[in-house]
Design a protein around this motif. Structure first.
Motif, short mmCIF file in Angstrom:
data_model
loop_
_atom_site.label_atom_id
_atom_site.label_comp_id
_atom_site.label_asym_id
_atom_site.label_seq_id
_atom_site.Cartn_x
_atom_site.Cartn_y
_atom_site.Cartn_z
N ILE A 576 17.33 -22.26 -15.53
CA ILE A 576 15.89 -22.03 -15.78
C ILE A 576 15.76 -20.78 -16.66
O ILE A 576 16.35 -19.74 -16.34
N TYR A 589 3.02 -25.64 -11.94
CA TYR A 589 3.81 -25.14 -13.07
C TYR A 589 5.01 -26.04 -13.28
O TYR A 589 5.77 -26.33 -12.36
N THR A 601 5.49 -33.23 -10.30
CA THR A 601 4.08 -32.83 -10.15
C THR A 601 3.87 -31.34 -10.36
O THR A 601 2.74 -30.87 -10.48
N GLY A 604 6.31 -29.07 -5.95
CA GLY A 604 7.40 -28.98 -4.96
C GLY A 604 7.73 -27.55 -4.56
O GLY A 604 7.79 -27.21 -3.37
#
Ligand code: ADP
Length: 652
Positions: A576, A589, A601, A604
């Motif tokens: 990331i 986000y 979505t 999570g």
């Protein structure tokens, strides 16, 4: 024989006569003179002793004159027939300053004049003796002496002033004095006066210097004193300012309490009886006394409002002009409205403007019952406090606004949560129906379907699944932000992880991803809701599988770290970006690199964070681009609580 007797007798008589003649002619006068001289000497001796006994070093010219006069009085006692005058040189003239004989009015006219005898005596510092004044009978002083029947005078100068003497005493008598007898007295007095003058001049000079030094020292001490007082004042002011700032930055988040705290401090520092803050109410064009004023009893009338048009009011004038105002007699001052001064029972008054961003927003009024109590320095200091007060007022205004906004936001959030919860429920029911019927059709129970129909129905099924997931996540979030009931119990983290691995095995196998687990054997039990914790691990595993390449591996770990149990989900995925790591736990986000490519979505991790926080834990990520991601969460180990308990998340 007779002749012989006669001759001897004649010789004896002659010797006798010669002896007595000699004695009368020479010895007796000498003896009487000696006797006189002895007598004079003993008088002179006594005089000198007397003078010396009564002498002292004069420390001023007045004392010197006094001493000179005393000596001359003593001289006069020895020569009572004489007149003794004292003259002083004034502007090239001689002024009679003392006379030892009472001459009544005539003395008064004897003022400034000149006499060459005095000038000579003064210049040479030598005594000048004048016998019979005939030679200078036109001189006014000579005339005066003559009128007093004085014919002989000795002018004795003393007190050297630069090159000439400053004073002359005149020993005058009607008869020619016995100068032999007089000379030692005059000589002694002159040298005595001169040495006293030399001494006293020095002493006067020293006394003068001393006084000057004392004055200078006094001035320096005074300066020091003033500086000290100013320093103390400054220290007090600094302390006051510090207290003001502390009061403001302290817990007072209520405008009224905060202002009251500041006004209290001002009252303490200024030793005032009344301190109030008047702020402008622009809608009504009035100045209004604000709540929290110091020294105002509950009498509401003291919380008055003054129209800005009332320029008789010192507060209004200060507000309009921005100029501070001070009065020591407020109840009788035409520049103060008597009614308000009486209402607050004050005699001394200070009013300073309260300005913010160059705009006057009100005034600070400080009063004391004591008249003429406040100083200009206090007025200056009040100005500084008023600036602080302006900031405080602004802070409180902003804080009020902020609180209102926060309240509104909380309200909106609640409406949103309620809405989400309702809508999600409403959506979930028809979706379950759709999913059920699609499954039935796909199974062929209600008739044969062709391949295209089957493909379309599978797409519908996947879309329904995604929608279902989204609705589940939304529902979870909505529940987590409300008063969700968690079922906390002693939980073995190994069991939870195993359960999650089972859930995930199908998806992992689909991508040929190997998931391995490693735990401490003695892993501590945690006090948790296993259902929610399972969901957190599921979320982390779903992401790990979702973002990892096919064929890679994932590790799940669980270790004790002190009093906490740390669970990790470690993958070899893309990693990331550093700048995104702080956002990924926020609702909705989604990473810039994967949004639109990988389904999801964006809820999570937000759900996971909320769940872990409700367990008093922490969740975080360690990741480098290209090196995979390591998600960890830590929850406190349950050491003491052995039994299950059921508490709401808010209480936990
Ligand atoms: P979603 O996965 O549905 O997008 P999440 O809240 O679970 O939402 O994750 C938010 C974002 O965090 C993801 O969109 C992704 O960019 C990043 N992310 C989460 N887990 C991983 C991971 N294991 N590897 C790489 N990126 C990840």
């Amino acid at each position: 024989m007779n002749f012989m007797i006669l001759s001897v007798t004649a010789v004896l008589v002659a010797v006798f006569i010669i002896y007595w003649h000699f004695k009368f002619k020479f010895v007796f006068p000498l003896e009487s003179r000696l006797f006189l001289i002895e007598g004079n000497l003993s008088k002179f001796d006594g005089f000198v002793k007397d003078i010396m006994e009564h002498s002292y070093v004069p420390d001023s010219m007045e004392h010197y004159s006094e001493l000179v006069e005393n000596c001359l009085i003593r001289l006069h006692k020895i020569f009572p027939d004489a007149c003794i005058f004292t003259f002083e040189a004034v502007n090239e003239n001689w002024k009679l300053i003392n006379c030892l004989n009472d001459f009544g009015d005539r003395f008064a006219i004897m003022s400034d004049y000149r006499w060459d005898v005095f000038d000579r005596a003064a210049k040479t510092s030598e005594t000048v003796v004048v016998e019979n004044f005939e030679y200078d009978s036109a001189n006014i002083l000579v005339k005066f002496f003559k009128s007093l029947n004085l014919k002989y005078a000795a002018a004795c100068p003393f007190g050297a002033l630069e090159k000439s003497s400053r004073w002359i005493f005149v020993f005058a008598s009607p008869k020619a004095p016995d100068y032999d007898r007089l000379r030692p007295f005059l000589g002694f007095l002159i040298s005595h006066f001169n040495s006293l003058y030399a001494f006293s001049s020095r002493v006067v000079h020293i006394v003068k210097e001393n006084t000057q030094m004392k004055d200078e020292l006094g001035a320096v001490l005074h300066e020091l004193d003033m500086a000290g007082t100013k320093l103390i004042q400054r220290a007090k002011e600094r302390k006051a300012l510090y207290e003001v700032v502390t009061a403001v930055t302290g817990e007072h988040r209520d405008r009224k309490i905060g202002c009251a705290a500041v006004l209290n401090i001002v009252a303490k520092i200024a030793e005032a009886d009344v301190v109030a803050c008047l702020l402008v109410d622009e809608t009504k064009a009035e100045l209004a006394v604000q709540p929290g004023a110091y020294g105002i009893q509950k009498d509401e009338s003291a919380y008055y409002r003054v129209p800005l048009s009332d320029t008789a009011s010192s507060s209004v004038r200060t507000f309009l002009t921005g100029k501070p105002f001070i009065s020591g007699n407020a109840q009788d001052d035409p520049d103060v409205i008597r009614k308000y001064a009486c209402l607050w029972n004050i005699n001394s008054l200070m009013v300073v403007p309260i300005s913010l961003y160059d705009k006057t927003i009100g005034v600070l009024r400080v009063g004391s019952a004591k008249p003429n109590f406040f100083t200009n320095e206090q007025l200056e200091f009040l100005n500084i406090i008023a600036d602080e007060l302006a900031i405080i007022i602004e802070i409180f205004r902003l804080y009020d606004n902020l609180s209102k906004t926060a309240e509104e936001l909380a309200q909106l959030n609640k409406i949103k949560d309620d809405f989400l919860s309702t809508v999600s429920h409403e959506l979930k029911t028809p979706l379950t129906t759709i999913k059920g019927f699609v499954s039935v059709i796909l199974s062929g129970e209600v008739g044969q379907i062709n391949e295209q129909q089957s493909n379309f129905l599978n797409i519908v099924d996947q879309a329904v699944n995604r929608l279902n997931n989204l609705i589940s996540d939304l529902l979870d979030l909505s529940r987590l932000s409300g008063k969700v009931e968690m079922e906390f119990k002693m939980t073995d983290m190994k069991e939870v992880i195993k359960h999650s691995l089972d859930n995930m095995s199908f998806k992992a196998r689909e991508k040929s991803i190997k998931i391995s687990a490693s735990f401490d054997e003695d892993i501590l039990p945690v006090h948790a809701d296993p259902r929610w914790i399972t969901q957190v691990i599921d979320n982390l595993l779903v992401n790990a599988v979702k973002f990892s390449k096919a064929g890679s591996s994932i590790d799940v770990t669980a270790h004790n770290k002190g009093d906490v149990v740390v669970v990790g989900v470690i993958d070899n995925g893309p990693g990331i970006p550093h700048n995104e790591q702080k956002f990924i736990f926020e609702k909705f986000y989604r990473g810039k690199n994967n949004a639109g490519l990988v389904p999801g979505t964006g809820l999570g991790l937000a759900i996971s964070k909320s769940v872990i926080e409700k367990h008093n834990g922490k969740i975080w990520v360690e990741s480098k681009m290209g090196e995979g991601s390591r998600f960890y969460f830590a929850i406190p180990a349950a050491k003491t609580r052995k039994n299950e308990s059921r508490v709401t998340s808010q209480e936990s």
